[in-house]
Design an enzyme around this catalytic site. Structure first.
Site, mmCIF file in Angstrom:
data_model
loop_
_atom_site.group_PDB
_atom_site.id
_atom_site.type_symbol
_atom_site.label_atom_id
_atom_site.label_comp_id
_atom_site.label_asym_id
_atom_site.label_seq_id
_atom_site.Cartn_x
_atom_site.Cartn_y
_atom_site.Cartn_z
ATOM 1 N N GLY A 35 -21.783 12.592 17.019
ATOM 2 C CA GLY A 35 -20.619 12.685 17.901
ATOM 3 C C GLY A 35 -20.873 12.237 19.321
ATOM 4 O O GLY A 35 -19.931 12.074 20.092
ATOM 5 N N CYS A 244 4.733 7.468 -3.873
ATOM 6 C CA CYS A 244 4.571 6.030 -3.658
ATOM 7 C C CYS A 244 5.479 5.273 -4.628
ATOM 8 O O CYS A 244 5.525 5.571 -5.827
ATOM 9 C CB CYS A 244 3.117 5.633 -3.871
ATOM 10 S SG CYS A 244 2.846 3.848 -3.957
ATOM 11 N N CYS A 247 2.913 3.262 -7.263
ATOM 12 C CA CYS A 247 2.011 3.935 -8.201
ATOM 13 C C CYS A 247 2.401 5.383 -8.454
ATOM 14 O O CYS A 247 1.798 6.043 -9.294
ATOM 15 C CB CYS A 247 0.570 3.857 -7.707
ATOM 16 S SG CYS A 247 0.217 4.941 -6.309
ATOM 17 N N CYS A 269 1.721 3.333 -0.876
ATOM 18 C CA CYS A 269 0.387 3.715 -0.403
ATOM 19 C C CYS A 269 -0.088 2.738 0.655
ATOM 20 O O CYS A 269 0.077 1.525 0.525
ATOM 21 C CB CYS A 269 -0.616 3.668 -1.556
ATOM 22 S SG CYS A 269 -0.393 4.957 -2.763
ATOM 23 N N CYS A 275 -4.011 2.100 -4.584
ATOM 24 C CA CYS A 275 -2.702 1.972 -5.215
ATOM 25 C C CYS A 275 -2.789 1.024 -6.421
ATOM 26 O O CYS A 275 -2.260 1.309 -7.497
ATOM 27 C CB CYS A 275 -1.699 1.438 -4.194
ATOM 28 S SG CYS A 275 0.013 1.530 -4.711
#
Lengths: 289, 258
Positions: A35, A244, A247, A269, A275
Site C-alpha cells: 500500500g 446481463c 449471458c 457484463c 460473459c
C-alpha cells in the site's frame, strides 16, 4: 530468443534494461510495504499520459518471454486502449497474448478486476491516474506523505461523512479508498467499488503503476484489503436489479448500453471474456433459461 | 488551580535571518487560566504563538506541555507523531481568519466531526449528533449542519472554527486575534461565547490580540510584548489599571474611549 520478433532497434518490451531494473527495485519495495507509494523515475512512453503509461512500464518491467498477456479496459478486451497496449507488447516483446483470464499470466487492467477469481502466479497490473487517496483533502505532497507516515487518516472519513450527509449513504462508487494490511490507506485506482472485495486476500499479485504521478504501489498475494466505512454505514456493493442481457448473469458488474435512438438500453457484463465464457457454456448446456 | 503549570515556555528565541522576532521569552500557563499576549504589530506575538502551539520550530528554548497523563512533553524534543497527536487532541488552534482553520469545501458537520474521526470515531450517527450538539453550543442553527462554511457569515465561520477545535475537548487552546475582522456587535457575542465556554469547560487558553478590551474581558493574566521581549506581565486588572512599563502605559493610554 523472442527479441528476434521485436522490431529492430527496440529492446525486449520497449524499455531499456537499466530502466527495467529501476522499476523492478521500486516494485520490490512496493511489495515489501503493501500500500505504500514508491516514487520511481517514470519514462516517456509512446502514448499520452492518462492512457496507461504507468501500467505499461510496470508490465514491461515484469514481463518475460514465456508470459501470456491479457489487457482489459473497463473489463473489455476489444476497446481501443486494450487493443493498442496488447499489440504494443506483442510487437516489442513478442509475447503471446490472450483474451482468456484463465490463460493469462499477466493482466494489465484499466478500471476493472476480472470476474473470474485470479489464482496464484498471476499478476494484475493496474493503470492508475491518481495514486494519492488523500489528495482531495490535502493538496501538499509533503503533508500527505507525513499523514501516511503517521497514520493520520481521519480526513479520509470526512469524505465518506460528506457522502452520507448529502445523500444518506456512501455514494463514492469508484476509487473507493481501502486500508491495506491494516496500515496504509490506498486508492485502488478507479475500479468500481463492486470490485473492492476481490482485492481482499487475492491469491494473485496486484501491482499499481501511475506514470504521470511517478508512483508504484502493490498488494502482495493474500493481503487483507478492507474498504473504509462507518460502523452504522458499512461498506456495501451495488448490485444491478436485472441480469446481463447476453449471458443472464446476476452476480457480475454490468454496463448500461444504449442500443437504439428510441431510448432502448440493455445491461451487459463489463467483463467481455467472462460473459463470452458463460454464453458458450450456456449454448453447450442450455439448462438454465 | 493545581500546583504545576500546563505549559511552560523557557528562553524561547526565534530570529528570521538577522531580524530577531522573539528573544528569551518566558511564559507559563496554568490549568483553567486564560493568558492574553498583547503588543503592537511586529512585536513577535504571532511568532511566539506559532512556536508554542507546535507549528513552527523555534531557534532556541523549550516549550514544555504537561499532558493529560501527567507526563511533561517538550514539544520540540518530541517526535513529529507525538507533537501532531497532541495538536489534534489536547491542543487547539483558532486562526484569525476562519478560512485558515476550516475546510471550506466540507460541510459544517464534517468540519466539526473531523477531529473526532481523526482520533478513531467510526459511528456516523454519533459523530453527527456530537457535531449538532457543538453547533448548538456555539449558537449556529443546527439546520445548517450540511451547509458549506463559505455560505456562512464571518462571525458564524469563526464560531464554527471554535466548535471544530473544542469538539475534541482540548485542554489548551491558542487563539490568534479571534475577533479580528468582525464588527463590534458580533465581536461582543463571540467574546461572550468564548468566556462562557472557557469557564464551563475549565479550558486554558492563550489569546494573542492587540485589542486591550478583548484582553480585559477574557484574560486572567496579560503579557505585554515589545520588540520580541516580554516587557511586563501580571494580572489583567493590575497591568491595565496600573501599568508600570512606559510602553504599557503608552499602550493603555492610546486606547480611544468610545
Amino acid at each position: 530468443m523472442t527479441t528476434a520478433t521485436a522490431p529492430a532497434g527496440y529492446n525486449f518490451a520497449y524499455l531499456d534494461e537499466g530502466t527495467k531494473r529501476m522499476i523492478r527495485r521500486a516494485i520490490l519495495k512496493a511489495i515489501a510495504i503493501p500500500g505504500y507509494q514508491v516514487p520511481f523515475g517514470s519514462r516517456e512512453m509512446p502514448l499520452a499520459y492518462g492512457w496507461g503509461t504507468g501500467g505499461m512500464q510496470v508490465t514491461a518491467a515484469v514481463i518475460g518471454a514465456s508470459d501470456r498477456l491479457k489487457v482489459i479496459d473497463q473489463g473489455a478486451d476489444d476497446t481501443t486502449n486494450a487493443v493498442s497496449i496488447r499489440r504494443f507488447f506483442a510487437r516489442t516483446a513478442g509475447v503471446a497474448t490472450t483474451e482468456r483470464t484463465a490463460e493469462a499470466t499477466i493482466i494489465q487492467t484499466r478500471h476493472r478486476i476480472p470476474e473470474r477469481p485470479l489464482r496464484e502466479g498471476q499478476v494484475l497490473v493496474y493503470q492508475v491516474p491518481m495514486p494519492e487517496p488523500l489528495r482531495f483533502i490535502e493538496p501538499r505532497e509533503s503533508e500527505t506523505r507525513k499523514m501516511h507516515a503517521l497514520v493520520e487518516y481521519g480526513a479520509m472519513h470526512v469524505r465518506l461523512y460528506e457522502d452520507i450527509a448529502a445523500h444518506g449513504r456512501i455514494t463514492t462508487a469508484y476509487g473507493y479508498p481501502v486500508l491495506v494490511n491494516g496500515r496504509y490507506v490506498m486508492s485502488p485506482s478507479p475500479i468500481p467499488k463492486f470490485d473492492n472485495p476481490k482485492m481482499d486476500m487475492m491469491p494473485a499479485l496486484q501491482l499499481f503503476g501511475a506514470g504521470r504521478e511517478k508512483r508504484i504501489y502493490a498488494v502482495p498475494p493474500y493481503t487483507p484489503v478492507r474498504s473504509l466505512d462507518f460502523d452504522d454505514h458499512p461498506f456495501a456493493i451495488e448490485r444491478s436489479d436485472q441480469p446481463c442481457a447476453l449471458c443472464g448473469s446476476t452476480d457480475t458488474y454490468l454496463d448500461e448500453v444504449v442500443v437504439d435512438d428510441q431510448g432502448g438500453r440493455v445491461f451487459v457484463c463489463s467483463d467481455s471474456d467472462h460473459c463470452g465464457e458463460r454464453q458458450e457454456a450456456g449454448r453447450a448446456a442450455p439448462a438454465r433459461a | 488551580m493545581t500546583e504545576a503549570p500546563l505549559l511552560r515556555v523557557r528562553g524561547l528565541s526565534h530570529a528570521y535571518g538577522s531580524r530577531i522576532a522573539c528573544s528569551a521569552v518566558d511564559v507559563e500557563v496554568w490549568p483553567g487560566e486564560v493568558l492574553a499576549i498583547v503588543g503592537e504589530s511586529g512585536s513577535g506575538k504571532s511568532t511566539l504563538l506559532n512556536c508554542i502551539s507546535g507549528r513552527m520550530r523555534p531557534g532556541a528554548g523549550e516549550v514544555v506541555y504537561r499532558a493529560k497523563d501527567g507526563r511533561e512533553v517538550d514539544l520540540w524534543q518530541a517526535s513529529d507523531a507525538q507533537r501532531r497527536l497532541l495538536a489534534r487532541t489536547e491542543l487547539g488552534m483558532v486562526h484569525q481568519n476562519p478560512r485558515d482553520g476550516l475546510r471550506l469545501g466540507v460541510s459544517a458537520g464534517g468540519n466539526v466531526g473531523e477531529r473526532l474521526m481523526a482520533v478513531g470515531a467510526r459511528n456516523y450517527g454519533a459523530i453527527r449528533a456530537t457535531a449538532a450538539e457543538w453547533l448548538a453550543r456555539v449558537e449556529i442553527d443546527v439546520g445548517r449542519i450540511d451547509d458549506l462554511p463559505r455560505t456562512f457569515s464571518g462571525g458564524m465561520q469563526q464560531r464554527l472554527q471554535i466548535a471544530r477545535v473544542l469538539v475534541s475537548r482540548p485542554r489548551l487552546v491558542f487563539l490568534d486575534e479571534p475577533t479580528g475582522g468582525l464588527d463590534v456587535s458580533v465581536q461582543a457575542r463571540l467574546l461572550d461565547l468564548l468566556r462562557s465556554l472557557s469557564r464551563d469547560l475549565g479550558l486554558a487558553a492563550i489569546i494573542v490580540t492587540h485589542d486591550l478590551a478583548v484582553a480585559r474581558l477574557l484574560a486572567h493574566r496579560i503579557c505585554v510584548m515589545r520588540g520580541g521581549e516580554v516587557v511586563e506581565d501580571g494580572l489583567t486588572d493590575r497591568v491595565l489599571d496600573d501599568p508600570r512599563h512606559p510602553y504599557t502605559q503608552l499602550l493603555v493610554s492610546s486606547v480611544l474611549p468610545p
